[in-house]
Design a protein around this motif. Structure first.
Motif, PDB file in Angstrom:
ATOM      1  N   LYS A  93       0.827  -1.203   0.000  1.00  0.00           N
ATOM      2  CA  LYS A  93       0.000   0.000   0.000  1.00  0.00           C
ATOM      3  C   LYS A  93       0.866   1.259   0.000  1.00  0.00           C
ATOM      4  O   LYS A  93       0.595   2.218  -0.732  1.00  0.00           O
ATOM      5  CB  LYS A  93      -0.920  -0.014   1.215  1.00  0.00           C
ATOM      6  N   ALA A 151       2.480   1.565  -3.467  1.00  0.00           N
ATOM      7  CA  ALA A 151       1.527   2.085  -4.451  1.00  0.00           C
ATOM      8  C   ALA A 151       1.274   3.570  -4.245  1.00  0.00           C
ATOM      9  O   ALA A 151       1.167   4.338  -5.218  1.00  0.00           O
ATOM     10  CB  ALA A 151       0.219   1.307  -4.351  1.00  0.00           C
ATOM     11  N   SER A 152       1.222   3.997  -2.980  1.00  0.00           N
ATOM     12  CA  SER A 152       1.018   5.415  -2.697  1.00  0.00           C
ATOM     13  C   SER A 152       2.184   6.253  -3.193  1.00  0.00           C
ATOM     14  O   SER A 152       1.985   7.326  -3.783  1.00  0.00           O
ATOM     15  CB  SER A 152       0.835   5.605  -1.185  1.00  0.00           C
TER      16      SER A 152
END
Length: 318
Positions: free
Chosen positions: A6, A9-10
């Motif tokens: 996560k 991806a951020s």
């Protein structure tokens, strides 16, 4: 694992947004600036009809929005466009000029780090002493000296008077790595010395913040030697801001070596950008600045990754 993906991806999404903003700003500023690359290319003898015909060949007669989306479509496919003046793909032109700039930036950051971190540590350990005052004064002077002036001074001393090093250039086309490194010593020393000032100040400040922590006093109370306390406990916990400033210095080196490359006549990216601006070579300007922005994003991503290596608590928090 899911949290790490996560975060990754951020970061990737944030990097793409930054690159898109840079692309919009670069394209807008380049095309809204005065001057016509086709008029420069054809010369003063060209008629308005000739200029209009060539502009149509390069698609410069289309609306700016259309030109932007066509350019972005090429960029997504890995094509930075075709240089108007050199009649070569921009990617090939950049690649042919990348080696001197990357070598100069890498060696300069290495020199700046080897000077800045030890001097910053000594200034913090001996804070308030004459050594601290002398190192702070040297850092202030180094930050104030123009790079072109220091470059000319080093050329005069080490190239002209002593004859130890070449004054300019990058060596002949068939020069080996050692010969190229020899040509890079003076320009790298200039940038390394000047940029070490910022690293000295950041290292000193970060070390002073860490020296007052409870775990440092505990380490000393356990009987650890002072060098072990400084290296294993103080410096290690002070590394995050130091790594940050070193990474940003590397990014600034890649994008800001124009003056030094000009003084030492290096065939790098800086000189390429200057000539492209003078000629209004839109594809080269846009492609170069976009690549530099990508390098900035990549370096920041690597710095963020190094945080988790230096301090496991950051990795656990994520």
């Amino acid at each position: 694992m899911r949290a790490a993906l996560k975060v990754l991806a951020s970061r990737l999404l944030g990097g793409c947004v930054v690159l898109l903003i840079v692309a919009v700003m670069v394209f807008s500023l380049v095309h809204l600036a005065s001057g016509d690359p086709i008029a420069v290319l054809l010369g003063d003898q060209a008629t308005a009809a000739d200029i209009a015909q060539v502009r149509a060949q390069y698609g410069l007669d289309r609306p700016l929005a259309t030109q932007f989306f066509l350019w972005m479509g090429q960029v997504v496919q890995g094509n930075l466009g075709m240089s108007i003046f050199m009649q070569q793909p921009v990617a090939e032109v950049l690649w042919s000029r990348a080696e001197p700039t990357l070598m100069l930036a890498t060696l300069s950051v290495l020199i700046a780090t080897l000077i800045g971190v030890p001097c910053g540590v000594l200034a913090a350990v001996w804070r308030g002493s004459r050594t601290d005052q002398a190192l702070s004064a040297v850092a202030m002077c180094a930050a104030s000296v123009p790079s072109f002036w220091m470059g000319l001074i080093l050329i005069r001393i080490f190239a002209v008077q002593l004859g130890w090093l070449p004054a300019s250039g990058y060596g002949p086309p068939d020069a080996g790595l050692l010969e190229k490194l020899r040509h890079m010593i003076l320009p790298s020393a200039v940038l390394g010395i000047l940029n070490s000032a910022l690293i000295i100040r950041f290292t000193r400040a970060s070390m002073l913040d860490t020296l007052g922590e409870d775990y440092v006093r505990t380490a000393r109370a356990k009987g650890l030697s002072e060098p072990a306390v400084i290296v294993r406990h103080v410096l290690r916990n002070a590394l995050i801001p130091i790594v940050t400033v070193i990474g940003l210095t590397m990014a600034l080196m890649i994008g800001g070596t124009v003056v030094t490359e000009t003084v030492f006549n290096l065939p790098g990216v800086g000189g390429l950008v200057v000539r492209a601006v003078l000629r209004r070579d839109y594809p080269v300007i846009q492609g170069t600045l976009l690549v530099v922005a990508f390098i900035y994003v990549l370096i920041n991503f690597m710095i963020d990754f190094l945080y988790t290596v230096i301090d496991p608590r950051i990795r656990e928090a994520r």
